[in-house]
Design a protein around this motif. Structure first.
Motif, mmCIF file in Angstrom:
data_model
loop_
_atom_site.group_PDB
_atom_site.id
_atom_site.type_symbol
_atom_site.label_atom_id
_atom_site.label_comp_id
_atom_site.label_asym_id
_atom_site.label_seq_id
_atom_site.Cartn_x
_atom_site.Cartn_y
_atom_site.Cartn_z
ATOM 1 N N HIS A 19 0.817 -1.223 0.000
ATOM 2 C CA HIS A 19 0.000 0.000 0.000
ATOM 3 C C HIS A 19 0.849 1.270 0.000
ATOM 4 C CE1 HIS A 19 0.890 -0.789 4.247
ATOM 5 N NE2 HIS A 19 0.751 0.503 4.434
ATOM 6 N N LEU A 32 -3.080 -4.369 4.171
ATOM 7 C CA LEU A 32 -4.101 -3.411 3.761
ATOM 8 C C LEU A 32 -4.552 -3.649 2.327
ATOM 9 C CD1 LEU A 32 -5.752 -0.849 4.290
ATOM 10 C CD2 LEU A 32 -3.765 0.493 3.544
ATOM 11 N N ARG A 80 -9.961 -11.754 -4.788
ATOM 12 C CA ARG A 80 -8.998 -12.841 -4.662
ATOM 13 C C ARG A 80 -9.480 -14.082 -5.383
ATOM 14 N NH1 ARG A 80 -6.804 -15.513 1.040
ATOM 15 N NH2 ARG A 80 -5.421 -17.057 0.074
ATOM 16 N N ALA A 139 -4.510 -6.396 0.606
ATOM 17 C CA ALA A 139 -5.294 -7.624 0.521
ATOM 18 C C ALA A 139 -6.698 -7.420 1.085
ATOM 19 C CB ALA A 139 -4.583 -8.749 1.262
ATOM 20 N N ARG A 140 -6.808 -6.671 2.177
ATOM 21 C CA ARG A 140 -8.132 -6.411 2.756
ATOM 22 C C ARG A 140 -8.996 -5.598 1.801
ATOM 23 N NH1 ARG A 140 -5.235 -4.898 7.469
ATOM 24 N NH2 ARG A 140 -6.018 -2.756 7.241
ATOM 25 N N ASN A 141 -8.398 -4.586 1.183
ATOM 26 C CA ASN A 141 -9.158 -3.720 0.281
ATOM 27 C C ASN A 141 -9.631 -4.448 -0.970
ATOM 28 O OD1 ASN A 141 -8.553 -1.753 2.140
ATOM 29 N ND2 ASN A 141 -7.822 -0.258 0.646
ATOM 30 N N ALA A 143 -10.041 -7.910 -1.060
ATOM 31 C CA ALA A 143 -10.360 -9.281 -0.655
ATOM 32 C C ALA A 143 -11.385 -9.917 -1.592
ATOM 33 C CB ALA A 143 -10.875 -9.288 0.782
ATOM 34 N N TRP A 144 -12.313 -9.118 -2.062
ATOM 35 C CA TRP A 144 -13.370 -9.627 -2.928
ATOM 36 C C TRP A 144 -12.841 -10.075 -4.297
ATOM 37 C CZ3 TRP A 144 -13.945 -6.908 -7.489
ATOM 38 C CH2 TRP A 144 -13.328 -5.660 -7.533
ATOM 39 N N LEU A 184 -4.506 -12.004 4.643
ATOM 40 C CA LEU A 184 -5.594 -11.632 5.534
ATOM 41 C C LEU A 184 -5.340 -10.311 6.245
ATOM 42 C CD1 LEU A 184 -6.229 -15.134 7.167
ATOM 43 C CD2 LEU A 184 -7.406 -14.105 5.211
ATOM 44 N N ASN A 185 -4.066 -9.965 6.453
ATOM 45 C CA ASN A 185 -3.728 -8.815 7.281
ATOM 46 C C ASN A 185 -3.277 -7.577 6.518
ATOM 47 O OD1 ASN A 185 -4.220 -10.358 9.611
ATOM 48 N ND2 ASN A 185 -2.155 -11.213 9.556
#
Length: 211
Positions: free
Chosen positions: A128, A158, A167, A160-162, A164-165, A155-156
């Motif tokens: 990021h 930023l 993946r 990847a979280r943003n 996540a959908w 999983l952790n």
């Protein structure tokens, strides 16, 4: 003679329909961990080629002690030693300093090819911080290769979280290169303990002991 071809100032050969993994870095020094990432991606993503984009200098790292580009190109080719892995210093010719800029430059020169951005999981943690990092995810499929101690990064982190959908599940990783963006996958498997940072520090310590 190494089986990996060096392109000091040019792009490797490219044709429409080719599936090409882009593996960028300073490769300072090139080590077996880099080769592990490249070979894993080549096999699991069913790529035709991998281009090691040896950068003139990483904006996020201190480059004062960075060896010459020519040295790193030679060492990376010697380490990769694979007929489907090319090593290029084309970023120096393009005058780009950031991945997003390099992708802009490549976009007009690789039309019809399917490009995938490759990186070790250790880089995902700071992804990021990269310039236009969201743009990178939106324009090119991204493959994250497992590294020791970073298996929870998807999983952790930023980034990847943003996304996540977006993946892609492991069972479909071979389709990554031709899947519509944004899309990324995390490749689990055998991991390499090596890192360029650790090797540089080890060399400095050894040099001190030998003095």
């Amino acid at each position: 003679m190494t089986r990996s071809r060096i392109y000091p100032q040019d792009l490797p050969l490219v044709a429409p329909g080719m599936r090409i993994g882009l593996y960028g870095g300073s490769f300072n020094p090139a080590h077996k961990g880099h080769r592990h990432v490249a070979l894993t991606a080549l096999k699991r993503l069913q790529l035709d080629r991998i281009w090691c984009l040896v950068t003139p200098g990483n904006p996020l790292k201190d480059i004062k002690e960075l060896p010459p580009l020519e040295t790193r190109l030679r060492d990376t080719a010697h380490l990769m030693d694979h007929p489907r892995i090319d090593v290029t210093g084309v970023e120096a010719k393009a005058g780009t300093h950031f991945t997003a800029e390099t992708l802009d430059w490549l976009g007009t020169r690789t039309k019809g090819a399917h490009l995938v951005w490759l990186m070790g999981a250790d880089n995902l943690k700071q992804f990021h911080k990269w310039q236009r990092w969201e743009d990178i995810f939106n324009r090119i499929p991204v493959a994250i290769i497992d590294r020791p101690g970073y298996s929870l990064s998807p999983l952790n982190a930023l980034a990847a979280r943003n996304f996540a959908w977006a993946r892609l599940p492991s069972c479909k990783e071979a389709t990554l290169a031709t899947t519509q963006c944004p899309v990324w996958t995390f490749i689990y498997g055998p991991r390499s303990e090596l890192s360029s940072t650790a090797l540089r520090q080890s060399t400095k310590v050894q040099g001190t002991h030998d003095a």
